[in-house]
Motif scaffolding. Sequence first.
Motif, PDB file in Angstrom:
ATOM      1  N   GLY A   1       0.803  -1.213   0.000  1.00  0.00           N
ATOM      2  CA  GLY A   1       0.000   0.000   0.000  1.00  0.00           C
ATOM      3  C   GLY A   1       0.836   1.263   0.000  1.00  0.00           C
ATOM      4  O   GLY A   1       0.387   2.316   0.462  1.00  0.00           O
ATOM      5  N   MET A   2       2.053   1.170  -0.543  1.00  0.00           N
ATOM      6  CA  MET A   2       2.965   2.311  -0.595  1.00  0.00           C
ATOM      7  C   MET A   2       3.188   2.735  -2.039  1.00  0.00           C
ATOM      8  O   MET A   2       2.989   1.955  -2.970  1.00  0.00           O
ATOM      9  CB  MET A   2       4.313   1.941   0.035  1.00  0.00           C
ATOM     10  CG  MET A   2       4.221   1.503   1.478  1.00  0.00           C
ATOM     11  SD  MET A   2       5.845   1.016   2.138  1.00  0.00           S
ATOM     12  CE  MET A   2       5.360   0.428   3.769  1.00  0.00           C
ATOM     13  N   THR A   3       3.612   3.967  -2.216  1.00  0.00           N
ATOM     14  CA  THR A   3       3.981   4.459  -3.540  1.00  0.00           C
ATOM     15  C   THR A   3       5.362   3.931  -3.907  1.00  0.00           C
ATOM     16  O   THR A   3       6.268   3.920  -3.076  1.00  0.00           O
ATOM     17  CB  THR A   3       3.998   5.997  -3.554  1.00  0.00           C
ATOM     18  OG1 THR A   3       2.681   6.466  -3.273  1.00  0.00           O
ATOM     19  CG2 THR A   3       4.447   6.528  -4.903  1.00  0.00           C
ATOM     20  N   ALA A   4       5.511   3.502  -5.154  1.00  0.00           N
ATOM     21  CA  ALA A   4       6.799   2.991  -5.630  1.00  0.00           C
ATOM     22  C   ALA A   4       7.393   3.943  -6.655  1.00  0.00           C
ATOM     23  O   ALA A   4       6.729   4.327  -7.618  1.00  0.00           O
ATOM     24  CB  ALA A   4       6.629   1.611  -6.253  1.00  0.00           C
ATOM     25  N   ILE A   5       8.642   4.315  -6.431  1.00  0.00           N
ATOM     26  CA  ILE A   5       9.412   5.084  -7.405  1.00  0.00           C
ATOM     27  C   ILE A   5      10.589   4.217  -7.832  1.00  0.00           C
ATOM     28  O   ILE A   5      11.397   3.798  -7.002  1.00  0.00           O
ATOM     29  CB  ILE A   5       9.920   6.412  -6.824  1.00  0.00           C
ATOM     30  CG1 ILE A   5       8.746   7.302  -6.402  1.00  0.00           C
ATOM     31  CG2 ILE A   5      10.792   7.135  -7.846  1.00  0.00           C
ATOM     32  CD1 ILE A   5       9.164   8.628  -5.797  1.00  0.00           C
ATOM     33  N   GLY A   6      10.662   3.922  -9.112  1.00  0.00           N
ATOM     34  CA  GLY A   6      11.765   3.132  -9.628  1.00  0.00           C
ATOM     35  C   GLY A   6      12.937   4.008 -10.022  1.00  0.00           C
ATOM     36  O   GLY A   6      12.783   5.204 -10.282  1.00  0.00           O
TER      37      GLY A   6
END
Length: 229
Positions: free
Chosen positions: A181-186
């Motif tokens: 439930g977290m935002t992912a930044i690649g």
Amino acid sequence: MKRARGVLFDLDGTLVDSPSVILAAFHDACAPYGAVPLPADARGLIGKPLDTILPLLIPRGDETVWEAAKALFRESFARRSRAAASTLVFPGVRELLTDLSEEGARIAVVTSKITRSAHELLESTGLDRHPDLVIGHDLATRGKPAPDPALLAADSLGLRPEECVVVGDSPDDVTMAVDAGMTAIGVDWGVADAEALFSAGALLVAGSVLELAGHLHDPALQTATKATR
């Protein structure tokens, strides 16, 4: 998205340029068992736990062989990373971590390494003063890509999942974040390209540490990267 209170960083391929060291350590671990040269796709295994990787690299082995190879890998990686420590940190990473800390963000390193090995790498590269917390594969019930390590990090920092951003270079990092439930930044300077990271569910993909800093400071406004999928 509101500005994140917690930033959970992967380690290898995200903060430190260690994939080449890891591949060399894979070779050292596999050579005594005749499992060299390494397969062409060995780089794609980086970021997964050794318990998953070694049976793939030494398919004719057994538990005894894989445990011995694990010890060889860790010794080789520690030796090689100490020797290369001054060159391993990606340019701009130290400044980014310092800025985030000074702005009050909580920082965790969440890695598929065991916690002791992660601390050793952070210490040898001089990054150990930045994280508030280090979560290794051995501390979570399930490792990446399961959400457990990220959820454990958030809970240990006293944060809700939605207050955290995960930054990583592999689809497993992204999957962990999304399922937690977290935002992912690649980041595309590690083992996976932008297409693979977006396919796994990354909201944004940074092509440089400077771009990553921009996303972390104002993720809600940094939508151009996502729009280029």
